[in-house]
Design an enzyme around this catalytic site. Structure first.
Site, PDB file in Angstrom:
ATOM      1  NE  ARG A 225       8.591   2.275   6.742  1.00  0.00           N
ATOM      2  CZ  ARG A 225       8.269   1.128   6.583  1.00  0.00           C
ATOM      3  NH1 ARG A 225       7.359   0.302   7.216  1.00  0.00           N
ATOM      4  NH2 ARG A 225       9.050   0.708   5.541  1.00  0.00           N
ATOM      5  CG  HIS A 273       8.304  -3.014  11.586  1.00  0.00           C
ATOM      6  ND1 HIS A 273       8.543  -1.849  11.353  1.00  0.00           N
ATOM      7  CD2 HIS A 273       7.652  -3.644  10.360  1.00  0.00           C
ATOM      8  CE1 HIS A 273       8.555  -1.645  10.002  1.00  0.00           C
ATOM      9  NE2 HIS A 273       8.253  -2.584   9.557  1.00  0.00           N
TER      10      HIS A 273
HETATM   11  P1  NDP Z   1       2.482   0.767  -2.607  1.00  0.00           P
HETATM   12  O1  NDP Z   1       3.471   1.666  -3.108  1.00  0.00           O
HETATM   13  O2  NDP Z   1       2.196  -0.303  -3.499  1.00  0.00           O
HETATM   14  O3  NDP Z   1       1.078   1.444  -2.237  1.00  0.00           O
HETATM   15  C1  NDP Z   1       0.899   2.717  -1.605  1.00  0.00           C
HETATM   16  C2  NDP Z   1      -0.436   3.278  -1.763  1.00  0.00           C
HETATM   17  O4  NDP Z   1      -0.748   4.337  -0.889  1.00  0.00           O
HETATM   18  C3  NDP Z   1      -1.015   3.357  -3.385  1.00  0.00           C
HETATM   19  O5  NDP Z   1      -2.360   3.133  -3.282  1.00  0.00           O
HETATM   20  C4  NDP Z   1      -0.996   5.196  -3.164  1.00  0.00           C
HETATM   21  O6  NDP Z   1      -1.945   5.758  -3.951  1.00  0.00           O
HETATM   22  C5  NDP Z   1      -1.287   5.351  -1.678  1.00  0.00           C
HETATM   23  N1  NDP Z   1      -0.898   6.548  -1.413  1.00  0.00           N
HETATM   24  C6  NDP Z   1       0.522   7.068  -1.243  1.00  0.00           C
HETATM   25  N2  NDP Z   1       0.409   8.604  -0.963  1.00  0.00           N
HETATM   26  C7  NDP Z   1      -0.975   8.871  -0.775  1.00  0.00           C
HETATM   27  C8  NDP Z   1      -1.612  10.066  -0.339  1.00  0.00           C
HETATM   28  N3  NDP Z   1      -0.981  11.115  -0.121  1.00  0.00           N
HETATM   29  N4  NDP Z   1      -2.772   9.968  -0.237  1.00  0.00           N
HETATM   30  C9  NDP Z   1      -3.597   8.848  -0.449  1.00  0.00           C
HETATM   31  N5  NDP Z   1      -3.030   7.803  -0.754  1.00  0.00           N
HETATM   32  C10 NDP Z   1      -1.686   7.661  -0.827  1.00  0.00           C
HETATM   33  O7  NDP Z   1       3.112   0.466  -1.092  1.00  0.00           O
HETATM   34  P2  NDP Z   1       2.747  -0.913  -0.374  1.00  0.00           P
HETATM   35  O8  NDP Z   1       1.214  -1.161  -0.431  1.00  0.00           O
HETATM   36  O9  NDP Z   1       3.798  -1.995  -1.034  1.00  0.00           O
HETATM   37  O10 NDP Z   1       3.142  -0.831   0.947  1.00  0.00           O
HETATM   38  C11 NDP Z   1       2.646   0.230   1.882  1.00  0.00           C
HETATM   39  C12 NDP Z   1       3.610   0.711   2.968  1.00  0.00           C
HETATM   40  O11 NDP Z   1       3.280  -0.181   3.927  1.00  0.00           O
HETATM   41  C13 NDP Z   1       4.809   0.698   2.808  1.00  0.00           C
HETATM   42  O12 NDP Z   1       5.522   1.891   2.140  1.00  0.00           O
HETATM   43  C14 NDP Z   1       5.481   0.617   4.223  1.00  0.00           C
HETATM   44  O13 NDP Z   1       5.561   1.808   4.932  1.00  0.00           O
HETATM   45  C15 NDP Z   1       4.442  -0.313   4.884  1.00  0.00           C
HETATM   46  N6  NDP Z   1       4.881  -1.542   5.102  1.00  0.00           N
HETATM   47  C16 NDP Z   1       4.639  -2.219   6.409  1.00  0.00           C
HETATM   48  C17 NDP Z   1       5.141  -3.252   6.750  1.00  0.00           C
HETATM   49  C18 NDP Z   1       4.970  -4.073   7.927  1.00  0.00           C
HETATM   50  O14 NDP Z   1       5.256  -5.120   8.252  1.00  0.00           O
HETATM   51  N7  NDP Z   1       4.362  -3.248   8.984  1.00  0.00           N
HETATM   52  C19 NDP Z   1       5.528  -4.141   5.698  1.00  0.00           C
HETATM   53  C20 NDP Z   1       5.705  -3.524   4.426  1.00  0.00           C
HETATM   54  C21 NDP Z   1       5.236  -2.351   4.255  1.00  0.00           C
HETATM   55  P3  NDP Z   1      -1.662   5.492  -5.519  1.00  0.00           P
HETATM   56  O15 NDP Z   1      -2.618   4.171  -5.668  1.00  0.00           O
HETATM   57  O16 NDP Z   1      -2.582   6.344  -6.143  1.00  0.00           O
HETATM   58  O17 NDP Z   1      -0.426   5.293  -6.067  1.00  0.00           O
HETATM   59  C1  OXD Z   2       8.534  -2.722   4.614  1.00  0.00           C
HETATM   60  C2  OXD Z   2       8.546  -3.091   6.177  1.00  0.00           C
HETATM   61  O1  OXD Z   2       8.577  -1.566   4.348  1.00  0.00           O
HETATM   62  O2  OXD Z   2       8.734  -4.174   6.496  1.00  0.00           O
HETATM   63  O3  OXD Z   2       8.733  -3.698   3.861  1.00  0.00           O
HETATM   64  O4  OXD Z   2       8.039  -2.166   6.707  1.00  0.00           O
END
Ligand code: NDP
Ligand code: OXD
Length: 310
Positions: A225, A273
């Site tokens: 983000r 994005h």
């Molecule tokens: P998930 O919820 O599956 O995974 C999140 C990961 O981040 C987990 O491994 C989690 O740790 C880790 N995490 C969360 N908080 C912390 C912290 N404070 N310190 C260290 N690690 C942390 O999310 P997704 O993989 O599905 O998506 C991730 C993000 O990608 C979305 O929230 C979104 O913002 C972004 N995104 C962007 C897109 C784009 O097109 N640019 C498309 C889709 C998503 P743990 O494993 O321990 O829970």
């Molecule tokens: C998502 C994104 O969160 O597209 O899926 O950023």
């Protein structure tokens, strides 16, 4: 039994309604600006809803985020409390993110920005870079997207590191967790990929302090983000050579305003994005399946944890 669709762009609302209606013929699906009987609305499907958007609907059973992130829903300070939030995730989104991460990691690894600039100058310079096995790439966030991207990078031969909140095990990837693991993780990342969710703990995490701990000349890919990044700190780190290049897919303000300096920065690549853009044709199948399952069982795998923030 009404589902309302909320999206900042009216044409996208129409798009989603058309796709979802075909998959859920027994439901009434309406735009949020014309919801009909508000008492009949039990599900909201939303991307970046306005503050207070869901207050008129007393019988909401769940809010479906039109994306993996839920920060855009939690940003609504008047969000009805206790309404579950369902993430939209799936093989399609994971595949797209793997492609994006592989594309840009390889581009940084092979120093394509310099080669492209050299071409403009008709300058023949044979840059020698190590093979992937000699390059260390770190991924912040090892969830659906980061975990899968890490596997892809490891399969390409990169020395792959990953960092998450709790300890994760991923074959071929050296993993670290939490504050305790952060120092060992960050100091070795020649290419850093951010795939964290936006939470209180991760806001502004890509700042001067973090950049200073990366190996000199490291590069950054942010597909998490925009608010993960302190923009002024990135510009300063690029100016003094601590970072060599950044690829940014997400921004504080989207669309990125035309006057924003990142558009023309020679060491920043802007993508709009699109790292893993959900599309109504495939996304609607996931959304429809989740609504049906939640309606029948009160549970789905893709339920977000609102207290955790992701
Ligand atoms: P998930 O919820 O599956 O995974 C999140 C990961 O981040 C987990 O491994 C989690 O740790 C880790 N995490 C969360 N908080 C912390 C912290 N404070 N310190 C260290 N690690 C942390 O999310 P997704 O993989 O599905 O998506 C991730 C993000 O990608 C979305 O929230 C979104 O913002 C972004 N995104 C962007 C897109 C784009 O097109 N640019 C498309 C889709 C998503 P743990 O494993 O321990 O829970
Ligand atoms: C998502 C994104 O969160 O597209 O899926 O950023």
């Amino acid at each position: 039994m009404t589902i309302i669709v909320s999206h900042p762009h009216r044409e996208k609302i129409d798009w989603w309604i058309e796709q979802l209606q075909a998959l859920l013929p027994s439901w009434t699906i309406r735009p949020i600006h014309d919801p009909g009987d508000v008492e009949a609305v039990t599900y909201a499907v939303a991307w970046k809803p306005k503050t207070g958007a869901f207050l008129p609907f007393p019988n909401l059973k769940a809010i479906v985020s039109l994306g993996a992130g839920i920060d855009h829903v939690l940003a609504d300070r008047e969000l009805p409390s206790g309404v579950p939030i369902i993430r939209t995730v799936g093989a399609d989104l994971t595949q797209r993110m793997r492609e994006y991460v592989a594309l840009h990691v390889l581009r940084h690894h092979r120093d394509m920005p310099t080669i492209t600039a050299n071409q403009r100058e008709r300058h023949w310079q044979q840059l020698v870079v190590p093979p992937a096995t000699g390059r260390t790439v770190g991924i912040m966030g090892l969830g659906n997207l980061g975990g899968s991207a890490a596997l892809t990078l490891a399969a390409l031969g990169f020395e792959t590191l990953g960092w998450s909140r709790t300890q994760r095990e991923i074959e071929g990837v050296t993993t670290y967790a939490g504050d305790a693991g952060f120092d060992d993780f960050i100091g070795n990342c020649e290419i850093l990929v951010c795939l964290l969710p936006l939470t209180e703990a991760t806001t502004g995490i890509l700042d001067a302090e973090l950049f200073a701990r990366l190996p000199r000349g490291a590069s950054l890919i942010n597909a998490g983000r925009g608010q993960h990044l302190v923009e002024a700190d990135l510009a300063a780190a690029l100016d003094d050579g601590q970072l060599s290049h950044a690829t940014l897919d997400v921004f504080h303000i989207e669309p990125l305003p035309s006057e924003h300096p990142f558009w023309s920065h020679p060491r920043i690549t802007v993508t709009p994005h699109i790292a893993s853009l959900i599309d109504p044709a495939t996304g609607s199948r996931i959304v429809a399946a989740n609504i049906e399952r939640f309606e029948q069982t009160g549970h789905v795998d893709d339920l977000a944890d609102a207290t955790r923030g992701y």
